[in-house]
Design a protein around this motif. Structure first.
Motif, PDB file in Angstrom:
ATOM      1  N   ASN A 114       0.831  -1.213   0.000  1.00 44.63           N
ATOM      2  CA  ASN A 114       0.000   0.000   0.000  1.00 44.63           C
ATOM      3  C   ASN A 114       0.863   1.260   0.000  1.00 44.63           C
ATOM      4  N   LEU A 115       1.894   1.289   0.869  1.00 47.10           N
ATOM      5  CA  LEU A 115       2.780   2.451   0.930  1.00 47.10           C
ATOM      6  C   LEU A 115       3.561   2.585  -0.378  1.00 47.10           C
ATOM      7  N   LYS A 116       3.992   1.479  -0.932  1.00 48.72           N
ATOM      8  CA  LYS A 116       4.725   1.496  -2.194  1.00 48.72           C
ATOM      9  C   LYS A 116       3.879   2.107  -3.310  1.00 48.72           C
ATOM     10  N   GLU A 117       2.603   1.699  -3.377  1.00 47.81           N
ATOM     11  CA  GLU A 117       1.712   2.239  -4.405  1.00 47.81           C
ATOM     12  C   GLU A 117       1.466   3.730  -4.194  1.00 47.81           C
ATOM     13  N   LYS A 118       1.291   4.158  -2.948  1.00 45.21           N
ATOM     14  CA  LYS A 118       1.051   5.572  -2.641  1.00 45.21           C
ATOM     15  C   LYS A 118       2.236   6.435  -3.063  1.00 45.21           C
ATOM     16  N   LEU A 119       3.434   6.023  -2.674  1.00 43.39           N
ATOM     17  CA  LEU A 119       4.624   6.825  -2.974  1.00 43.39           C
ATOM     18  C   LEU A 119       4.933   6.817  -4.465  1.00 43.39           C
ATOM     19  N   PHE A 120       4.616   5.716  -5.126  1.00 45.45           N
ATOM     20  CA  PHE A 120       4.809   5.659  -6.575  1.00 45.45           C
ATOM     21  C   PHE A 120       3.927   6.685  -7.281  1.00 45.45           C
ATOM     22  N   LYS A 121       2.688   6.783  -6.861  1.00 41.96           N
ATOM     23  CA  LYS A 121       1.768   7.738  -7.464  1.00 41.96           C
ATOM     24  C   LYS A 121       2.210   9.180  -7.200  1.00 41.96           C
ATOM     25  N   GLU A 122       2.853   9.408  -6.060  1.00 43.05           N
ATOM     26  CA  GLU A 122       3.342  10.750  -5.726  1.00 43.05           C
ATOM     27  C   GLU A 122       4.628  11.099  -6.475  1.00 43.05           C
ATOM     28  N   GLY A 123       5.211  10.122  -7.162  1.00 41.27           N
ATOM     29  CA  GLY A 123       6.405  10.385  -7.964  1.00 41.27           C
ATOM     30  C   GLY A 123       7.715  10.252  -7.219  1.00 41.27           C
ATOM     31  N   LEU A 124       7.704   9.691  -6.009  1.00 38.01           N
ATOM     32  CA  LEU A 124       8.947   9.569  -5.233  1.00 38.01           C
ATOM     33  C   LEU A 124       9.916   8.557  -5.841  1.00 38.01           C
ATOM     34  N   PHE A 125       9.428   7.664  -6.691  1.00 40.05           N
ATOM     35  CA  PHE A 125      10.307   6.644  -7.280  1.00 40.05           C
ATOM     36  C   PHE A 125      10.827   7.061  -8.654  1.00 40.05           C
ATOM     37  N   SER A 126      10.380   8.198  -9.165  1.00 38.76           N
ATOM     38  CA  SER A 126      10.711   8.599 -10.524  1.00 38.76           C
ATOM     39  C   SER A 126      12.209   8.870 -10.685  1.00 38.76           C
ATOM     40  N   ASP A 127      12.759   8.427 -11.818  1.00 41.33           N
ATOM     41  CA  ASP A 127      14.176   8.654 -12.104  1.00 41.33           C
ATOM     42  C   ASP A 127      14.485  10.141 -12.306  1.00 41.33           C
ATOM     43  N   VAL A 128      13.452  10.908 -12.614  1.00 39.25           N
ATOM     44  CA  VAL A 128      13.655  12.344 -12.852  1.00 39.25           C
ATOM     45  C   VAL A 128      14.221  13.028 -11.605  1.00 39.25           C
ATOM     46  N   HIS A 129      13.828  12.541 -10.425  1.00 42.54           N
ATOM     47  CA  HIS A 129      14.243  13.180  -9.173  1.00 42.54           C
ATOM     48  C   HIS A 129      15.524  12.581  -8.591  1.00 42.54           C
TER      49      HIS A 129
END
Length: 407
Positions: A114-129
């Motif tokens: 659940n936390l993984k899905e939430k943070l993914f949607k917020e863009g915390l996993f994006s390579d851009v950052h």
């Protein structure tokens, strides 16, 4: 009363016989959550079965594992049928599984997803950052346990790769209810130290409960907000935590994290040596080319210099002079030959030569040769030329006779 002294093996064998003879332990039905799951290359399955109060190690041999209808995963809640026995070599009891039935996902695993899905949607996993890892950091901050194997692995690997490496250890708890708070504080502390260029966050492997501090939401935001790049080296290669997804670089182990952060000094020296050799060759090649170019230009200057032009001019004049002499000589010789030929022709056709044969030439007073009687008149003044002189006289009687004319 006499009590026999047992060896360790005898004691373990005795305990095994006692446990194996127990009906309940020989026909056990156990429910719990799977953790530390491992599928061995032999086909055997090793894992732990746990609940809130305890944990038991389990093994399922390949012959039984081949009958499974699903692939077990960490976090699954299952019902296991098997027998409890002792592994004599280690003196440890474990559950030998015959069947595994799926009951549901573990609560921790569900929370993780659940936390993984939430943070993914917020863009915390994006390579851009994600921030780039510096190739040659001046100082490396290390967040890990003071006493764990991870810190020893990081120090050993780092000093082996570069004995001059500068490590700043920030010891924290990596397990327990206060671990996540300390991890967040360590990230914030190292971000305030100017000469820290990169941060390693690491700990050894473990179950999902043991690694749970690295699945904390506040820690995820702290790693994401860090001004300094963070390398995560949490657990083993098959372990994944939220920090792994948020960090700028994920390493499969703490040792691998040290290898990413610390460049191998011997490789750097080899690379520098190779670069120096290439640079020396380039410099040598450059100067050789410039030298060759200068030599060519010097020869061109010498070739087209005024002195060379004048010297070549004299040489050309000499050549032209010699050529002129040859051509003039040849021309004179040719003309002489023509003249000699003409002289021969003139000589052969000279009318005066006829005089030597007894003939004479008659000219009028104007010096014109008279070749016909029609040009004469009586009393005309004429000149008779013979081989030995001239006679001037006048014409007397003119008689025309065709029989006397020369044929």
């Amino acid at each position: 009363m006499y009590i026999k002294t047992l060896t360790v093996s005898e004691l373990n064998n005795y305990i095994k016989k006692v446990i194996d003879s127990d009906f309940i332990l020989g026909n056990a039905y156990i429910k719990g959550e799977i953790s530390n799951f491992k599928l061995h290359s032999s086909g055997h399955i090793y894992f732990s079965l746990k609940d809130d109060g305890g944990k038991i190690n389990c093994i399922m041999f390949r012959s039984d594992a081949e009958n499974l209808k699903f692939m077990p995963e960490n976090g699954m809640k299952v019902n296991v049928k098997g027998r409890v026995s002792v592994y004599i070599k280690d003196g440890a009891y474990q559950l030998y599984c015959k069947q595994i039935e799926l009951e549901g996902m573990g609560e921790l695993y569900i929370a993780f997803e659940n936390l993984k899905e939430k943070l993914f949607k917020e863009g915390l996993f994006s390579d851009v950052h994600k921030k780039a890892i510096p190739k040659h950091p001046r100082r490396i901050g290390v967040i890990t346990s003071r006493t764990g194997a991870a810190i020893r692995d990081i120090i050993n690997v780092s000093t082996r790769r570069n004995k001059n490496v500068n490590l700043l250890i920030c010891p924290v708890l990596v397990q327990g209810i206060n671990a996540a708070t300390e991890l967040v504080a360590a990230v914030e502390k190292l971000n305030k130290i100017d000469d820290v260029d990169v941060i390693i966050m690491a700990r050894g492997g473990g179950s999902i409960e043991e690694l749970w501090a690295f699945n904390d939401e506040k820690l995820a935001y702290a790693v994401y907000s860090s001004n300094k790049p963070i390398i995560s080296g949490v657990g083993h290669e098959t372990d994944f935590t939220i920090v792994d997804f948020v960090s700028d670089k994920r390493a499969p182990t703490p040792s691998a994290a040290a290898e990413i952060a610390v460049q191998d000094l011997s490789q750097l020296n080899d690379k520098l040596g190779s670069m120096k050799k290439n640079f020396d060759n380039e410099i040598k090649y450059y100067f050789e080319n410039r030298h060759n170019e200068l030599s060519i230009k010097r020869k061109l200057i010498e070739k087209y210099s005024p002195e060379a032009f004048i010297a070549n001019g004299y040489s050309n004049i000499d050549k032209l002079y010699n050529l002129l002499l040859i051509k003039t000589k040849n021309k004179i010789e040719i003309e002489k030959q023509k003249l000699t030929k003409c002289q021969s022709v003139l000589k052969a056709n000279n009318p005066h030569n006829i005089l030597n044969k007894g003939y004479s030439i008659i000219e009028n007073n104007l010096g014109k040769c008279i070749d016909s009687i029609d040009e004469l008149k009586e009393d005309s003044e004429v000149r008779i030329i013979m081989k030995d002189g001239r006679v001037e006289t006048s014409i007397g009687k003119i008689t025309r006779s065709t029989t006397d004319r020369l044929q």
